[in-house]
Write an enzyme that holds these catalytic residues in place. Structure first.
Site, PDB file in Angstrom:
ATOM      1  N   LYS A  80     -10.224   2.925  -0.642  1.00 51.86           N
ATOM      2  CA  LYS A  80      -9.283   4.039  -0.730  1.00 51.86           C
ATOM      3  C   LYS A  80      -9.347   4.599  -2.150  1.00 51.86           C
ATOM      4  CE  LYS A  80      -4.369   5.152   0.134  1.00 51.86           C
ATOM      5  NZ  LYS A  80      -3.066   4.633   0.617  1.00 51.86           N
ATOM      6  N   SER A 155      -0.597   7.049   4.511  1.00 51.22           N
ATOM      7  CA  SER A 155      -1.435   7.807   3.595  1.00 51.22           C
ATOM      8  C   SER A 155      -2.899   7.357   3.580  1.00 51.22           C
ATOM      9  CB  SER A 155      -0.880   7.672   2.174  1.00 51.22           C
ATOM     10  OG  SER A 155      -0.999   6.333   1.716  1.00 51.22           O
ATOM     11  N   SER A 179       1.678   2.782   5.055  1.00 51.74           N
ATOM     12  CA  SER A 179       0.398   3.505   4.984  1.00 51.74           C
ATOM     13  C   SER A 179      -0.849   2.735   5.380  1.00 51.74           C
ATOM     14  CB  SER A 179       0.196   4.055   3.588  1.00 51.74           C
ATOM     15  OG  SER A 179       0.973   5.207   3.445  1.00 51.74           O
TER      16      SER A 179
END
Ligand code: GLN
Length: 492
Positions: A80, A155, A179
């Site tokens: 990420k 997210s 998330s």
């Protein structure tokens, strides 16, 4: 025919060790898929092809010399874009960091690369991890591979879309209010969020420091156990990292589930939950009953306050954390500032998107003199009550189960203009963050909507440091079901 991207991490590790393919072949295979399939998904912000091939080459040498000790050696992964990666663009999904090349590796990046993992690239994400749909990224929305008109959740939407589309067998992710679990549910993956403090936050760009926790998106609980073994552990560079030994998460996976006490959170099944999702959760619970588990209803009376509590605590912490982005030391700076104040104002005004500004303003407000007691302090007190509710429930049961998300993936654009509706996506996930508990989502079925069918996730929450138990409970379910093996059409 079984292709390389159909294999789990565990199977890829076996294949590498048996010399059926090399790490370089693996990296090439996935980089090829990224090149072909990512443009429509927008799941990656940066692809690190050359670096990946060099890492893979090194991993092959270690494997050949019999010196690759980790089961992760030579396996491809996507990080990420919230994790600092030495010499590689690290944007956090924001214009503010659109020019930021990190000067060091986050601890988990360092640990995984020492284990021999091959980084393919950096995943798109909601700006500073604020969002539930991956629509707040400066780099544009991520599409859900199950239906390109739908959101992948957020997210960690880029991480989830990439793994679901078989662009990599694992991606790292972070979970401040859901998330990891929510995008896992919306894309049909296994999403694992460890106990707060279990995995180092060093080099992970901070959103809400008392809630942020790193974890994984994989196909199976077994794969999550493999990765967590190398990610977890004490880090002197993170003052909230906990100094307790890391158990061998793989060793506990096959424990029988007879006698397992599963708590059904009453508040999870009241209102707001779509009927088709609720039915699939009930179906999953029946699978557990067949394995010998007992279902016990429990109540977490303060849980309905978790969303408002979170939306005081998280913005408060983010308003403080994001004050470092001022156009001076790193990141975006506006053109031709008139003076210092103009530079601060315009750099932040132009560098941050609408959702981030909304959070900074809310956070600054709830921390301001005169409102601190009424909002922030009060939210902290409610947070304690919620934590106590969980502790009481875990005196009666081993794990809690319920839905991960109230609905399957929704249309891109459907909720962007209504922040409150968007915030309610996290209604089932936020409690675990407020209490610092480990929690995960496993795919437990699909609902059909028109000509598409969309995945649904079962959430499992455990007491502090019960990672091994959670993984064992999820692994047992995955031995009995095939939902985790489904691949979206067009990505087979
Ligand atoms: N959706 C939540 C938020 O917008 C949670 C995000 C997260 O876990 N990073 O804050």
């Amino acid at each position: 025919m079984t292709e390389l991207h159909h294999l789990t991490l565990a199977q890829l590790n076996e294949g590498l060790r048996a010399r059926r393919f090399s790490s370089v072949e693996l990296a090439r295979h996935f980089l090829g898929r990224i090149e072909r399939l990512n443009p429509a998904l927008n799941a990656l912000i940066t692809v690190t092809g050359e670096q990946a091939l060099a890492q893979a080459q090194r991993a092959d040498e270690l494997l050949a010399a019999g010196e690759a000790t980790s089961v992760l050696a030579g396996l491809p992964l996507i990080h990420k874009d919230i994790f600092c990666t030495d010499g590689v663009l690290t944007t956090c999904g924001s214009r503010m960091l659109s020019n930021f090349v990190a000067p060091y590796d986050a601890t988990i990046v360092e640990r995984l690369s020492q284990a021999g993992v091959v980084m393919l690239g950096k995943a798109n994400m909601d700006e500073f991890a604020m969002g539930s749909s991956n629509e707040t990224s400066w780099y544009g929305p991520v599409k859900n591979p199950w239906d390109l008109k739908k959101v992948p959740g957020g997210s960690s939407g880029g991480s989830a879309a990439a793994v679901a589309a078989r662009l990599a067998p694992v991606a790292t992710a972070t979970d401040t209010g859901g998330s990891i679990r929510q995008p896992a549910a919306l894309t049909g993956l296994t999403g694992f969020k460890p106990t707060y403090g279990r995995v180092s936050r060093y080099g992970m760009i901070a959103f809400a420091s008392s809630l942020d926790q790193a974890g994984t998106l994989t196909y199976t609980a077994k794969d999550a156990a493999m990765v967590l073994r190398d990610m977890a552990g004490f880090d002197p560079r993170d003052s909230t990292s906990v100094d307790t030994p890391v158990p061998d998460y793989l060793a506990e996976l096959d424990q029988p589930l007879t006698g397992l006490k599963i708590g059904l959170v009453k508040e999870f099944f009241e209102g707001g939950l779509e009927e088709s999702t609720a039915n699939l959760i009930r179906e999953a619970l029946r699978v557990y009953e067949r394995m010998g588990a007992k279902l016990i209803e429990v109540s977490l009376p303060n849980l309905p306050l978790s969303v408002p509590t979170y939306y005081v605590v998280a913005p408060a912490e983010c308003s403080s954390n994001l004050s470092r982005f001022d156009g001076v030391r790193f990141g975006y700076r506006c053109e031709n500032p008139k003076n210092l104040e103009d530079m601060y104002k315009r750099s932040r005004g132009e560098g941050f998107g609408a959702e981030v500004k909304r959070r900074i303003m809310t956070g600054t407000y709830v921390l301001s003199a005169g409102y601190y007691d009424a909002y922030y302090l009060r939210a902290q007190k409610v947070r304690r009550l919620i934590t106590d509710d969980f502790a009481r429930a875990f005196q009666q049961v081993d794990v809690l189960m319920g839905p991960t998300s109230p609905t399957p993936a929704f249309d891109i654009g459907a909720k962007v203009d209504d922040p409150i509706t968007m915030y309610l996506n996290d209604i089932y996930t936020i409690g675990a963050n407020l209490a610092g508990l480990p929690a995960m989502s496993v795919p437990c079925g699909k609902v059909t909507m028109g000509d598409t069918s969309l995945p649904v996730g079962l959430q499992i929450i455990g007491p502090h440091f019960a990672e091994a138990k959670l993984l064992n409970v999820a692994h047992g379910y995955q031995n009995e079901t095939l939902w985790h093996r489904d691949i979206p059409k067009g990505y087979e």
